[in-house]
Design a protein around this motif. Structure first.
Motif, PDB file in Angstrom:
ATOM      1  N   LYS A 130       0.854  -1.180   0.000  1.00 48.27           N
ATOM      2  CA  LYS A 130       0.000   0.000   0.000  1.00 48.27           C
ATOM      3  C   LYS A 130       0.890   1.230   0.000  1.00 48.27           C
ATOM      4  CE  LYS A 130      -4.095   1.998   2.181  1.00 48.27           C
ATOM      5  NZ  LYS A 130      -5.103   1.868   3.264  1.00 48.27           N
ATOM      6  N   LEU A 131       0.746   2.048  -1.031  1.00 46.76           N
ATOM      7  CA  LEU A 131       1.563   3.250  -1.163  1.00 46.76           C
ATOM      8  C   LEU A 131       0.720   4.497  -0.917  1.00 46.76           C
ATOM      9  CD1 LEU A 131       3.671   2.448  -4.364  1.00 46.76           C
ATOM     10  CD2 LEU A 131       4.263   2.017  -1.976  1.00 46.76           C
ATOM     11  N   PRO A 132       1.305   5.524  -0.323  1.00 53.29           N
ATOM     12  CA  PRO A 132       0.558   6.773  -0.115  1.00 53.29           C
ATOM     13  C   PRO A 132       0.433   7.560  -1.416  1.00 53.29           C
ATOM     14  CG  PRO A 132       2.832   7.051   0.571  1.00 53.29           C
ATOM     15  CD  PRO A 132       2.683   5.596   0.193  1.00 53.29           C
ATOM     16  N   GLU A 133      -0.384   8.590  -1.400  1.00 54.95           N
ATOM     17  CA  GLU A 133      -0.472   9.497  -2.533  1.00 54.95           C
ATOM     18  C   GLU A 133       0.899  10.133  -2.757  1.00 54.95           C
ATOM     19  OE1 GLU A 133      -3.756  12.707  -3.220  1.00 54.95           O
ATOM     20  OE2 GLU A 133      -2.076  13.713  -2.240  1.00 54.95           O
ATOM     21  N   GLN A 134       1.304  10.238  -4.020  1.00 54.09           N
ATOM     22  CA  GLN A 134       2.580  10.854  -4.344  1.00 54.09           C
ATOM     23  C   GLN A 134       2.363  11.995  -5.337  1.00 54.09           C
ATOM     24  OE1 GLN A 134       6.082   8.023  -4.716  1.00 54.09           O
ATOM     25  NE2 GLN A 134       4.405   6.629  -5.191  1.00 54.09           N
ATOM     26  N   THR A 135       3.240  12.991  -5.260  1.00 54.81           N
ATOM     27  CA  THR A 135       3.154  14.144  -6.152  1.00 54.81           C
ATOM     28  C   THR A 135       4.299  14.087  -7.148  1.00 54.81           C
ATOM     29  OG1 THR A 135       2.154  15.495  -4.414  1.00 54.81           O
ATOM     30  CG2 THR A 135       3.115  16.658  -6.285  1.00 54.81           C
ATOM     31  N   PHE A 136       3.963  14.194  -8.438  1.00 54.96           N
ATOM     32  CA  PHE A 136       4.954  14.134  -9.508  1.00 54.96           C
ATOM     33  C   PHE A 136       4.903  15.408 -10.348  1.00 54.96           C
ATOM     34  CE2 PHE A 136       4.283   9.245  -9.749  1.00 54.96           C
ATOM     35  CZ  PHE A 136       5.156   9.063  -8.684  1.00 54.96           C
ATOM     36  N   TYR A 137       6.059  15.785 -10.877  1.00 55.44           N
ATOM     37  CA  TYR A 137       6.101  16.776 -11.939  1.00 55.44           C
ATOM     38  C   TYR A 137       6.262  16.016 -13.239  1.00 55.44           C
ATOM     39  CZ  TYR A 137       7.280  20.890 -14.686  1.00 55.44           C
ATOM     40  OH  TYR A 137       7.259  21.882 -15.623  1.00 55.44           O
ATOM     41  N   LEU A 138       5.380  16.286 -14.210  1.00 54.92           N
ATOM     42  CA  LEU A 138       5.332  15.496 -15.435  1.00 54.92           C
ATOM     43  C   LEU A 138       5.944  16.222 -16.628  1.00 54.92           C
ATOM     44  CD1 LEU A 138       1.713  13.994 -15.427  1.00 54.92           C
ATOM     45  CD2 LEU A 138       3.796  13.053 -14.418  1.00 54.92           C
ATOM     46  N   SER A 139       6.446  15.412 -17.557  1.00 56.44           N
ATOM     47  CA  SER A 139       6.845  15.930 -18.866  1.00 56.44           C
ATOM     48  C   SER A 139       5.594  16.111 -19.714  1.00 56.44           C
ATOM     49  CB  SER A 139       7.788  14.939 -19.549  1.00 56.44           C
ATOM     50  OG  SER A 139       7.059  13.772 -19.968  1.00 56.44           O
ATOM     51  N   LEU A 154      12.716  14.673 -23.644  1.00 51.25           N
ATOM     52  CA  LEU A 154      13.568  14.429 -22.479  1.00 51.25           C
ATOM     53  C   LEU A 154      14.432  15.650 -22.177  1.00 51.25           C
ATOM     54  CD1 LEU A 154      14.726  12.575 -20.308  1.00 51.25           C
ATOM     55  CD2 LEU A 154      16.280  11.629 -22.042  1.00 51.25           C
ATOM     56  N   VAL A 155      14.999  16.253 -23.217  1.00 54.40           N
ATOM     57  CA  VAL A 155      15.808  17.462 -23.028  1.00 54.40           C
ATOM     58  C   VAL A 155      14.960  18.577 -22.424  1.00 54.40           C
ATOM     59  CG1 VAL A 155      17.050  19.315 -24.230  1.00 54.40           C
ATOM     60  CG2 VAL A 155      17.473  16.925 -24.850  1.00 54.40           C
ATOM     61  N   ASP A 156      13.761  18.756 -22.948  1.00 52.30           N
ATOM     62  CA  ASP A 156      12.864  19.797 -22.427  1.00 52.30           C
ATOM     63  C   ASP A 156      12.530  19.540 -20.960  1.00 52.30           C
ATOM     64  OD1 ASP A 156      12.840  21.024 -24.877  1.00 52.30           O
ATOM     65  OD2 ASP A 156      10.900  20.208 -25.506  1.00 52.30           O
ATOM     66  N   PHE A 157      12.275  18.277 -20.628  1.00 52.10           N
ATOM     67  CA  PHE A 157      11.907  17.925 -19.253  1.00 52.10           C
ATOM     68  C   PHE A 157      13.064  18.208 -18.296  1.00 52.10           C
ATOM     69  CE2 PHE A 157      11.126  14.512 -15.965  1.00 52.10           C
ATOM     70  CZ  PHE A 157      10.054  15.160 -15.367  1.00 52.10           C
TER      71      PHE A 157
END
Length: 277
Positions: A130-139, A154-157
């Motif tokens: 069971k994993l908690p909510e996670q926050t990601f920054y997306l490409s 990938l370069v832009d990200f």
């Protein structure tokens, strides 16, 4: 010496007070940055105690990256206003450097955390966690794009992470949709991501749902990851679970810590829900 009541220092004495070698003082005199109060008939240089503070400021500005030429220009045209302007500029520069160092320290902590956690993992085992909510920054979306377009994305990200100081030190991961997994298109990723444990305000983030994930580890080439996916899907069937909306991938061991691609380790996290739900 015109003023016999004031103490003057030889070059050697003044260098000792300033904790530098005599050659530094000779050079500063040569370029007009810090000249002695006077020279006697034999050419010996003498400095005043009042010049110690000037040397301290010169040394401070040099350590902060200000060129000797720029420092000399100030020394030749001193004023309280110019000095105050320089100090404010350098204060902001130091504050920026401090923020950058703090960010780098957090990046190092994250990499230490990942490596320490990996040392206690059985890579052959599949677990339901069971994993908690996670926050990601997306490409930007990278689904169904060409190799050249993927490189550009990938370069832009990476540029976005650097310019916005969002590189947290965690591995760059990838998100794959359930639809791609069900088609067996395991490396047709939808987005790249980086975990943001302390999200900054003002950025668009993606939040994963807290809940259960089947977690497995693929050891070897990314092209052969379908073997691990097949194991994960088989385990989901055995546990009577459905694949959720998305699947997460992160490199645990890659070229940073392993010399051979066959030793790379990818962590695969498949969101799952009970079939009865």
């Amino acid at each position: 010496m015109n003023d016999t009541s004031q103490k003057y220092f030889t070059t050697g004495e003044f260098a000792k007070l300033c904790k530098v070698n005599k050659q530094t003082l000779f050079y500063y005199d040569q370029i007009g940055l810090l000249t002695p109060v006077f020279k006697n008939e034999k050419g010996y240089r003498y400095y005043s105690i009042r010049q110690i503070e000037l040397f301290t400021v010169i040394d401070l500005l040099k350590d902060l990256g200000m060129s000797l030429n720029d420092i000399r220009q100030y020394v030749e045209n001193k004023s309280p206003e110019k000095f105050l302007s320089i100090m404010y500029q350098q204060k902001e520069k130091v504050a920026k450097q401090r923020r950058e160092l703090e960010m780098k320290e957090k990046m190092i902590d994250a990499k230490i955390e990942v490596m320490n956690n990996a040392a206690h993992i059985d890579f052959d085992q599949i677990k339901l966690e069971k994993l908690p909510e996670q926050t990601f920054y997306l490409s930007k979306n990278i689904e169904n794009i060409s190799d050249d377009e993927f490189f550009e994305a990938l370069v832009d990200f990476i540029d976005e992470l650097y310019e916005s100081q969002l590189d947290t030190g965690y591995p760059i991961g990838s998100i794959t949709t359930r639809e791609q997994i069900q088609k067996g298109d395991f490396t047709n990723y939808s987005y790249l991501y980086m975990q943001q444990p302390n999200p900054k305000e003002g950025y668009p983030y993606f939040k994963t749902e807290g809940g259960y994930y089947l977690i497995g580890y693929h050891v070897g080439s990314e092209k052969a990851s379908y073997h691990t996916y097949e194991r994960l899907l088989s385990e989901a069937d055995r546990l009577d679970l459905l694949v959720g909306d998305y699947i997460l991938e992160e490199f645990i061991y890659d070229t940073v810590v392993k010399n051979s691609e066959e030793q790379y380790v990818i962590k695969i996290m498949v969101q799952v829900i009970p079939k009865s739900k």
